[in-house]
Design a protein around this motif. Structure first.
Motif, PDB file in Angstrom:
ATOM      1  N   ALA A  49      -7.730 107.567 -61.980  1.00  0.00           N
ATOM      2  CA  ALA A  49      -8.094 106.630 -63.036  1.00  0.00           C
ATOM      3  C   ALA A  49      -6.965 106.602 -64.051  1.00  0.00           C
ATOM      4  CB  ALA A  49      -9.409 107.041 -63.695  1.00  0.00           C
ATOM      5  N   GLU A  50      -6.918 105.557 -64.837  1.00  0.00           N
ATOM      6  CA  GLU A  50      -5.839 105.406 -65.808  1.00  0.00           C
ATOM      7  C   GLU A  50      -5.933 106.474 -66.896  1.00  0.00           C
ATOM      8  OE1 GLU A  50      -3.150 103.381 -66.002  1.00  0.00           O
ATOM      9  OE2 GLU A  50      -3.655 102.868 -63.943  1.00  0.00           O
ATOM     10  N   PRO A  51      -4.822 107.128 -67.208  1.00  0.00           N
ATOM     11  CA  PRO A  51      -4.841 108.105 -68.300  1.00  0.00           C
ATOM     12  C   PRO A  51      -4.936 107.404 -69.648  1.00  0.00           C
ATOM     13  CG  PRO A  51      -2.618 107.821 -67.491  1.00  0.00           C
ATOM     14  CD  PRO A  51      -3.507 107.037 -66.562  1.00  0.00           C
ATOM     15  N   LEU A  52      -5.311 108.185 -70.658  1.00  0.00           N
ATOM     16  CA  LEU A  52      -5.377 107.686 -72.026  1.00  0.00           C
ATOM     17  C   LEU A  52      -4.329 108.400 -72.866  1.00  0.00           C
ATOM     18  CD1 LEU A  52      -9.244 107.661 -72.634  1.00  0.00           C
ATOM     19  CD2 LEU A  52      -7.800 105.732 -71.982  1.00  0.00           C
ATOM     20  N   SER A  53      -3.847 107.715 -73.888  1.00  0.00           N
ATOM     21  CA  SER A  53      -2.888 108.337 -74.801  1.00  0.00           C
ATOM     22  C   SER A  53      -3.569 109.448 -75.587  1.00  0.00           C
ATOM     23  CB  SER A  53      -2.321 107.291 -75.763  1.00  0.00           C
ATOM     24  OG  SER A  53      -1.595 107.921 -76.813  1.00  0.00           O
TER      25      SER A  53
END
Length: 388
Positions: A49-53
């Motif tokens: 899944a897309e990482p978050l900052s």
């Protein structure tokens, strides 16, 4: 439930319990990556899944402040909870509720779940790669894999002190490392820098740290710890390779510090707003010669002191114009990070270092360790003592 769960199923079981017991609509576990720049979702591998900052997101805010952060709109409420163990920041647990299902009274129970999950993850990592794989924003080099597995953690907090450390480049570190261990009365801390690059440097550091741990766990004093590690390195490399080391033992009751300076890592102290280097008599790095004799030196830390331990990959870095990362630049970084806890300071200082270096690729790896000394209250706390 956590004790009975298979290591790779820990988060799945936690998600099931939170969903069934509290009516949550979504539960997500976000692991802090090695560089401390992103939060990586724990998903069913090989799916991702897309990482978050870590710096510009709601979960990142909970991670940075180490306090729950609640967001909401007409559709519902999401609670972001830090997942940490004794000051070592591991992850963020995000729990989403549909409208009308969340009440502030649940926050205490959710925090307890996040705390229990943090301890369970550290134990589970002995038996599964699920969480270690989730921490990776990119592939680690083999040397970096060895170095990260060698570390005790990235932060530690006790009433007497707080510690934080970071290595860069996080995914390609090779020679720099740190280690610590606490007992009822002492904190032992080492920072070291093995010569060379890649696997050779990582192997050298692993040998030295393992030798130091072996001697420490045998109950030997600092001089004997360093002497045995020196013999181990020399015996393996016959003087062809060596390792720079700072080894310190803090008395938690008095703030007295025994230290052996065997090489390049340096100590800086921030006291009452003034930054100064703690000058020590440098001794030979480990492994240079057979039967090197080492001696302890002493100084004292006072409540409120902040110590920085830096490898040569920090203070030898040059700007595009050739200017070294000087005391002035370090003082600027210290000033900008003075309100941050030690767990966040190393990453912030290394970001300052990257700004000083500009687009030039780093020629050496870098290590920053930060220690805040609180001391132990009592008649022998040493608060009014003198230091060198």
């Amino acid at each position: 439930m956590l004790r009975a769960a298979a290591p790779h199923e820990l988060f799945d079981k936690v998600r099931e319990v939170i969903t069934e017991r509290y009516g949550a609509r979504a539960v997500e576990l976000l692991m802090a990556d090695y560089a401390l720049t992103s939060l990586q979702p724990v998903t069913e591998l090989p799916d991702t899944a897309e990482p978050l900052s870590l710096h510009n997101s709601a979960p990142g805010r909970a991670f940075g402040a180490q306090e729950p952060y609640v967001t909401g709109d007409a559709a519902g409420v999401t609670v972001h909870l830090p997942v940490s163990v004794r000051g070592d920041r591991v992850a963020v647990l995000s729990v989403g509720f549909p409208a009308g299902r969340y009440a502030p009274a649940l926050l205490g129970e959710l925090r307890d779940i996040a705390d229990a999950l943090a301890h369970a993850i550290l134990v589970a990592e002995r038996d599964t790669d699920v969480f270690l794989r989730a921490r990776r924003a990119t592939r680690l080099t083999l040397a970096a894999e060895m170095q990260w597995q060698l570390l005790p953690g990235r932060a530690c907090s006790r009433p007497e002190y707080e510690l934080g450390g970071q290595l860069e480049p996080a995914y390609a570190i090779y020679g720099d490392s740190f280690d610590w261990s606490a007992s009822a009365d002492h904190l032992t801390l080492s920072v070291n820098n093995g010569m060379g690059e890649g696997i050779d440097a990582a192997l050298l550091t692993n040998l030295a740290v393992s030798a130091l741990r072996n001697a420490r766990r045998a109950g030997l004093g600092l001089v004997d710890q360093v002497s045995l590690a020196d013999q181990a390195v020399y015996g393996q490399h016959q003087g062809a390779r060596h390792l720079a080391l700072l080894l310190l033992r803090f008395c938690l009751r008095t703030g007295e510090v025994e230290v052996i300076d065997a090489g390049s890592p340096r100590i800086w102290r921030l006291r009452s707003g003034t930054l100064e280097r703690i000058e020590l008599e440098a001794q030979l790095p480990l492994g240079m010669f057979e039967d090197t004799i080492y001696e302890c030196q002493r100084f004292r830390v006072l409540p409120g002191d902040r110590l920085f331990f830096l490898s040569d990959g920090v203070y030898d870095v040059a700007s595009p114009g050739g200017e070294r990362y000087s005391e002035y630049a370090l003082a600027r970084a210290v000033t900008r990070t003075r309100l941050l806890p030690p767990s966040q300071v190393p990453r912030a200082v290394l970001e300052e270092l990257a700004g000083h270096r500009g687009q030039i690729e780093a020629a050496d790896d870098a290590m920053v360790v930060c220690l805040d000394w609180h001391g132990r209250e009592g008649p022998d706390s040493g608060a009014a003592g003198q230091d060198n």
